[in-house]
Scaffold this motif. Sequence first.
Motif, PDB file in Angstrom:
ATOM      1  N   GLY A  16      -6.239 -23.581  -7.504  1.00  0.00           N
ATOM      2  CA  GLY A  16      -6.534 -23.252  -8.790  1.00  0.00           C
ATOM      3  C   GLY A  16      -5.885 -21.932  -9.120  1.00  0.00           C
ATOM      4  N   PRO A  17      -6.544 -21.287 -10.115  1.00  0.00           N
ATOM      5  CA  PRO A  17      -5.883 -20.007 -10.732  1.00  0.00           C
ATOM      6  C   PRO A  17      -5.590 -19.122  -9.647  1.00  0.00           C
ATOM      7  N   LYS A  18      -4.405 -18.368  -9.419  1.00  0.00           N
ATOM      8  CA  LYS A  18      -4.177 -17.604  -8.523  1.00  0.00           C
ATOM      9  C   LYS A  18      -3.178 -16.571  -9.035  1.00  0.00           C
ATOM     10  N   VAL A  19      -3.574 -15.241  -8.645  1.00  0.00           N
ATOM     11  CA  VAL A  19      -2.647 -14.286  -8.960  1.00  0.00           C
ATOM     12  C   VAL A  19      -1.548 -14.252  -7.979  1.00  0.00           C
ATOM     13  N   VAL A  20      -0.313 -14.342  -8.217  1.00  0.00           N
ATOM     14  CA  VAL A  20       1.044 -14.293  -7.674  1.00  0.00           C
ATOM     15  C   VAL A  20       1.515 -13.000  -7.389  1.00  0.00           C
ATOM     16  N   SER A  21       1.461 -12.095  -8.435  1.00  0.00           N
ATOM     17  CA  SER A  21       1.852 -10.711  -8.277  1.00  0.00           C
ATOM     18  C   SER A  21       1.136  -9.826  -9.259  1.00  0.00           C
ATOM     19  N   ARG A  64       3.099  -5.916   2.843  1.00  0.00           N
ATOM     20  CA  ARG A  64       3.837  -6.817   1.955  1.00  0.00           C
ATOM     21  C   ARG A  64       3.702  -6.465   0.337  1.00  0.00           C
ATOM     22  N   SER A  65       4.438  -5.272   0.003  1.00  0.00           N
ATOM     23  CA  SER A  65       4.078  -4.673  -1.189  1.00  0.00           C
ATOM     24  C   SER A  65       5.504  -4.315  -1.433  1.00  0.00           C
ATOM     25  N   MET A  66       5.647  -3.873  -2.912  1.00  0.00           N
ATOM     26  CA  MET A  66       7.097  -3.033  -3.507  1.00  0.00           C
ATOM     27  C   MET A  66       6.458  -2.201  -4.294  1.00  0.00           C
ATOM     28  N   ARG A  67       6.948  -0.824  -3.813  1.00  0.00           N
ATOM     29  CA  ARG A  67       6.867   0.417  -4.342  1.00  0.00           C
ATOM     30  C   ARG A  67       8.053   1.060  -4.944  1.00  0.00           C
ATOM     31  N   SER A  68       8.109   1.704  -6.308  1.00  0.00           N
ATOM     32  CA  SER A  68       9.273   2.540  -6.704  1.00  0.00           C
ATOM     33  C   SER A  68       8.587   3.503  -7.650  1.00  0.00           C
ATOM     34  N   PHE A  69       9.514   4.555  -7.883  1.00  0.00           N
ATOM     35  CA  PHE A  69       8.993   5.608  -8.374  1.00  0.00           C
ATOM     36  C   PHE A  69       9.833   5.844  -9.765  1.00  0.00           C
ATOM     37  N   MET A  70       9.013   6.373 -10.628  1.00  0.00           N
ATOM     38  CA  MET A  70       9.822   6.872 -12.014  1.00  0.00           C
ATOM     39  C   MET A  70       9.177   8.239 -12.370  1.00  0.00           C
ATOM     40  N   ASN A  71       9.981   9.446 -12.469  1.00  0.00           N
ATOM     41  CA  ASN A  71       9.461  10.728 -12.762  1.00  0.00           C
ATOM     42  C   ASN A  71       8.474  10.646 -11.837  1.00  0.00           C
ATOM     43  N   ASP A  72       8.466  10.723 -10.323  1.00  0.00           N
ATOM     44  CA  ASP A  72       7.657  10.932  -9.394  1.00  0.00           C
ATOM     45  C   ASP A  72       6.365  10.112  -9.520  1.00  0.00           C
ATOM     46  N   THR A  77       3.630  -3.198  -6.546  1.00  0.00           N
ATOM     47  CA  THR A  77       3.476  -4.589  -6.820  1.00  0.00           C
ATOM     48  C   THR A  77       2.973  -4.909  -5.686  1.00  0.00           C
ATOM     49  N   THR A  78       1.996  -6.009  -5.631  1.00  0.00           N
ATOM     50  CA  THR A  78       1.291  -6.670  -4.523  1.00  0.00           C
ATOM     51  C   THR A  78       0.932  -8.015  -5.025  1.00  0.00           C
ATOM     52  N   GLN A  79       0.614  -8.907  -3.879  1.00  0.00           N
ATOM     53  CA  GLN A  79       0.115 -10.125  -4.277  1.00  0.00           C
ATOM     54  C   GLN A  79      -1.337 -10.220  -4.739  1.00  0.00           C
ATOM     55  N   TYR A  80      -2.272  -9.308  -4.353  1.00  0.00           N
ATOM     56  CA  TYR A  80      -3.535  -9.010  -5.247  1.00  0.00           C
ATOM     57  C   TYR A  80      -3.662  -7.557  -5.023  1.00  0.00           C
ATOM     58  N   SER A  81      -4.911  -7.245  -5.660  1.00  0.00           N
ATOM     59  CA  SER A  81      -5.266  -5.924  -6.033  1.00  0.00           C
ATOM     60  C   SER A  81      -6.463  -5.453  -5.014  1.00  0.00           C
TER      61      SER A  81
END
Length: 241
Positions: A16-21, A64-72, A77-81
């Motif tokens: 059913g409804p799923k969050v992908v990212s 299993r996450s992706m992290r980046s920085f802008m102006n510190d 981004t993750t599969q779920y919060s």
Amino acid sequence: MTPILLSLAHFCDKHGPKVVSVTQVGNIGDISDGNELLVPNYSTDSYCESCLLHFPKENTSGVRSMRSFMNDIPFVTTQYSTIRYQLLSYITKKAFSEESMVYDGSPLVFFDDTRGLNLVIGFKLYDENARGNERRYSFIFTVDSKDQDFATKILSDHWVLMINSFTKMIDYIKLRHKQKLDHSRNGSVGNPFISTDYLKVNKLKTATNLLELTDDPMLFVRIHKWNSFIIHSLISTSSSP
């Protein structure tokens, strides 16, 4: 700062409804590196391939996450919060409800005290391995606030940015998908080892990931970067009520 989330959701044939990212920003004004948003190496038993998030060469630390920085400022981004799991579940169920959801690129906006303010744009991709030969997705912009006037002002002030950004992402996905389909069809023409009857019948419906549908292993990295830029633009010009 009012929490702002950008999500990609999918109506999975099996789940059913799923969050992908989901992309979120770490705490602003604190000494934060976004660790509170990272998720552990969670069990994927409740996900199938069509609704599973994949990053290339997922790191070996068990996150299993992706992290980046802008102006510190950290963007994750993750599969779920881990801190808004229930909220996103409510939003995706509403977004994919039959009476409200469309998949032609038209925007859908809804607000309530439970879900906050949400802008949803849905789209479909052809997939003969899916139920009804199509897979349904939506990009969702969420302002997690019970103050409807304030949330509406954020959306109205950035309406063009949000619509153009979602449209750009959807157009890119559709273009990659079309190129993948064209390549597959051209490769099967005149191939004596592939029966046309087999191509027509394609009996087994199997889960297919968005990476495979677009032939782009970096797709979720691109989505993370797009989302991070959009949220950074929003928080740079918006103030808390």
